[in-house]
Design a protein around this motif. Structure first.
Motif, mmCIF file in Angstrom:
data_model
loop_
_atom_site.group_PDB
_atom_site.id
_atom_site.type_symbol
_atom_site.label_atom_id
_atom_site.label_comp_id
_atom_site.label_asym_id
_atom_site.label_seq_id
_atom_site.Cartn_x
_atom_site.Cartn_y
_atom_site.Cartn_z
ATOM 1 N N LEU A 175 -22.897 -53.515 35.791
ATOM 2 C CA LEU A 175 -22.829 -53.258 37.236
ATOM 3 C C LEU A 175 -21.554 -52.517 37.616
ATOM 4 O O LEU A 175 -21.580 -51.595 38.432
ATOM 5 C CB LEU A 175 -22.934 -54.575 38.016
ATOM 6 N N ASP B 56 -21.255 -48.330 38.840
ATOM 7 C CA ASP B 56 -20.655 -47.969 40.123
ATOM 8 C C ASP B 56 -19.305 -47.266 39.948
ATOM 9 O O ASP B 56 -18.599 -47.051 40.917
ATOM 10 C CB ASP B 56 -20.450 -49.247 40.955
ATOM 11 N N LEU C 261 -16.915 -44.540 39.892
ATOM 12 C CA LEU C 261 -16.836 -43.165 40.374
ATOM 13 C C LEU C 261 -15.554 -42.492 39.900
ATOM 14 O O LEU C 261 -15.563 -41.352 39.441
ATOM 15 C CB LEU C 261 -16.905 -43.156 41.911
ATOM 16 N N LEU C 262 -14.433 -43.219 40.009
ATOM 17 C CA LEU C 262 -13.109 -42.622 39.837
ATOM 18 C C LEU C 262 -12.928 -41.952 38.465
ATOM 19 O O LEU C 262 -12.549 -40.788 38.385
ATOM 20 C CB LEU C 262 -12.043 -43.709 40.044
ATOM 21 N N PRO D 99 -22.790 -42.000 40.309
ATOM 22 C CA PRO D 99 -21.869 -41.972 41.464
ATOM 23 C C PRO D 99 -21.307 -40.577 41.737
ATOM 24 O O PRO D 99 -21.246 -40.149 42.886
ATOM 25 C CB PRO D 99 -20.770 -42.953 41.055
ATOM 26 N N LEU E 170 -24.158 -38.403 43.069
ATOM 27 C CA LEU E 170 -24.462 -38.714 44.473
ATOM 28 C C LEU E 170 -23.433 -38.099 45.413
ATOM 29 O O LEU E 170 -23.773 -37.601 46.481
ATOM 30 C CB LEU E 170 -24.484 -40.234 44.691
ATOM 31 N N THR F 21 -30.708 -45.091 42.676
ATOM 32 C CA THR F 21 -29.483 -45.595 42.060
ATOM 33 C C THR F 21 -29.381 -47.119 42.154
ATOM 34 O O THR F 21 -28.827 -47.775 41.280
ATOM 35 C CB THR F 21 -28.257 -44.965 42.758
ATOM 36 N N ALA F 22 -29.920 -47.668 43.245
ATOM 37 C CA ALA F 22 -29.805 -49.112 43.453
ATOM 38 C C ALA F 22 -30.835 -49.907 42.656
ATOM 39 O O ALA F 22 -30.706 -51.130 42.538
ATOM 40 C CB ALA F 22 -29.926 -49.424 44.948
ATOM 41 N N PRO G 27 -29.625 -51.854 38.948
ATOM 42 C CA PRO G 27 -28.864 -53.094 39.176
ATOM 43 C C PRO G 27 -29.719 -54.184 39.809
ATOM 44 O O PRO G 27 -29.571 -55.358 39.484
ATOM 45 C CB PRO G 27 -27.758 -52.671 40.151
#
Lengths: 269, 293
Positions: free
Chosen positions: A197, A201, A203-204, A219, A222, A243-244, A247
């Motif tokens: 999870l 998620d 992104l960085l 991420p 998107l 995307t959801a 999870p």
């Protein structure tokens, strides 16, 4: 008393309703035929399958999805294997450097990624891993959380069990693989879920290390979705919905482990 | 025992080292070395190109004269306080009745997990739509007769738009954690309180809150740490704008380090953020431990 029960039920239904409202709005907009109505209140037909078909027919969503799956499953499995080995050893075996390693793990739990991303990027650049899968995957492969979680769980394995196996002449690696690993299973499932999870998620880091679109996970994809050709608000929402889904499936299948992962540290002494 | 102990100790040591070696190497290469490198870089003028030159405390001095940094630090404080406090209060107000047994509550507890498990990246894209001119936020305001607002492009509103989304997003998680904590509390205490005729509010403040202190501390620590490090909402919803109004410190650090390549300066700001996080966590532990005896 009875009035109190009804009042509580009403409050909970209203509160949970508000919490679900954005999810409902997402469903409505993601199922819209076009983006003339973005209110997300009333279904205007149910075009979700077509919208998903459209996103999978052309565009980059399938690439992002594939990259995210490689990233999350790949690093998740590695995290489980390495954390299981190290967490078990730190809980049950005496070896030189154990305390130092434990201090290192606890110390890294407190570090913020904002401090580490700059030097880690320079290391990855030095290794020639910018714009590669290993560049995206390796630095996030093992989590201090994972090692710590397994260690705490492995402390609960009875010493007598391991001693009995040693007396029977089993080697240490065999004891780990055959006796400890099966007992650690619940912690390892929790760890995989939490890792998946978090990575899903993330992104960085991919944003920093991957400039090429073919490498982007969801991420990053998107974040740039709106700029792709032919993409409108409602299709962005459809992509968010897609995307959801993974999870969500994992959470439904492994609900118990999900709660265990969230509450780890909150309940344990 | 001593002979046996020695015979047993050797294979344990070998196995222990072998099983932990990959993790040890990994932590040294990707955590310890980068951490030390970040400390070093924070005292240099390193830009992506060229070599780092030692400039002492110049980066740290520069920070306190840099309006961009001061603005970001202030926004991070506002953002952290205004996300953490409402989230925990609301999550408690939902979790306390939700932790009671019953079929309705079982259903509601399952539903609460849905927003909690949504990826933040997906959530953010959905809230971009919610905050759009014709989106849900303006529609709901219209119902009570308030004019539509430009949520994400107004420098007054943008930070609050972010705060509302983050409160919504983290609330789901904290309801689950607090509900689990509440369900683990001993039932006898509540029976005794009911027999003594203790009212709902008294029971909550005198029994529930003190017993729940550990879980609350956990929730507080992770939510404060999460808010202080939050990068994704500002990046996805507003890009730090409009006019830097949502430029939280992690965003400012990222922008300095990567698009602008001021790595030395960014490293120094990272150190200040880390120091602030350590101090704030220590204060929280001290504060909640203090009430223990």
């Amino acid at each position: 008393m009875r009035a109190g029960t009804i009042l509580r039920a009403v409050w909970l239904i209203v509160a949970v309703g508000f919490m679900l409202l954005p999810v409902y709005a997402m469903l409505v907009v993601a199922s819209a035929p076009d983006d003339t109505d973005l209110r997300g209140l009333v279904f205007n037909g149910f075009h979700l399958p077509e919208n998903i078909g459209l996103l999978f027919g052309e565009g980059n969503l399938p690439t992002y999805l594939r990259n995210s799956l490689i990233l999350c499953v790949g690093t998740g499995v590695l995290d489980v294997i390495f954390s299981a080995a190290a967490g078990y050893a730190m809980a049950q075996l005496s070896f030189p450097g154990r305390r130092v390693l434990f201090a290192l793990v606890i110390g890294t739990l407190a570090l913020t990624p904002m401090v580490l991303v700059i030097p880690v990027f320079l290391i990855v650049k030095e290794l020639g891993w910018v714009n590669t899968f290993q560049g995206m995957m390796v630095p996030g492969m093992i989590s201090a959380f994972g090692v710590f979680l397994v260690r705490q769980f492995a402390l609960g394995i009875p010493k007598e069990l391991l001693m009995a196996a040693r007396v029977d002449g089993a080697g240490e690696f065999r004891i780990f693989a055959r006796i400890a690993a099966p007992l650690l299973k619940p912690a390892l499932i929790t760890l995989f879920l939490v890792h998946f999870l978090a990575q899903w998620d993330n992104l960085l880091w991919p944003l920093i290390v991957a400039n090429e679109q073919e490498l982007w996970p969801l991420p990053v994809g998107l974040a740039n979705f709106q700029s792709e050709v032919g993409i409108t608000y409602h299709l962005t929402t459809t992509a968010a919905l897609v995307t959801a889904v993974p999870p969500f499936i994992l959470m439904v299948a492994l609900q118990r482990y999900y709660v265990a992962g969230l509450t780890f540290g909150g309940l344990k002494r | 025992m001593s002979v046996l102990g020695r015979v047993r100790a050797r294979p344990q040591a070998t196995a222990g080292v072998a099983l932990t070696l990959p993790v040890a190497v990994f932590f040294v290469v990707f955590w310890l070395v980068p951490f030390l490198a970040a400390i070093y870089l924070s005292f240099t003028d390193y830009e992506m190109a060229g070599t780092p030159n030692w400039i002492g405390l110049a980066n740290y001095e520069r920070m306190f004269a840099d309006p961009g940094f001061l603005n970001s630090a202030w926004i991070t404080v506002v953002y952290t306080v205004c996300t953490v406090v409402p989230t925990i209060v609301l999550a408690l107000l939902v979790a306390v009745p939700l932790s009671r047994p019953g079929r309705l509550n079982r259903w509601l507890r399952a539903l609460v997990m849905i927003p909690a498990v949504m990826p933040l990246a997906a959530t953010s894209m959905v809230w971009v739509i919610i905050y759009s001119d014709r989106g849900l936020a303006n529609t709901l305001l219209g119902l009570v007769g308030i004019d539509p607002q430009s949520w994400l492009t107004s420098s007054d509103l943008a930070i609050w738009a972010l705060v509302v989304m983050v409160v919504w997003k983290s609330m789901g998680l904290f309801v689950i954690i607090l509900t689990a904590g509440l369900q683990a509390l001993p039932g006898e205490v509540y029976e005794a309180a009911a027999i003594d005729g203790s009212g709902a509010v008294t029971t909550f403040t005198r029994i529930t809150l003190p017993l729940l202190r550990r879980t609350l501390l956990f929730v507080l620590v992770i939510s404060v740490a999460g808010s202080m490090q939050a990068f994704v909402p500002a990046f996805l919803l507003t890009g730090g704008g409009p006019a830097d109004a949502t430029q939280v410190l992690p965003y400012y650090i990222w922008a300095n380090a990567f698009p602008y390549e001021h790595m030395g300066y960014a490293a120094a700001m990272g150190m200040v953020l880390l120091a602030a996080m350590v101090i704030v966590s220590a204060l929280q532990f001290g504060f909640l431990k203090g009430g223990d005896e």
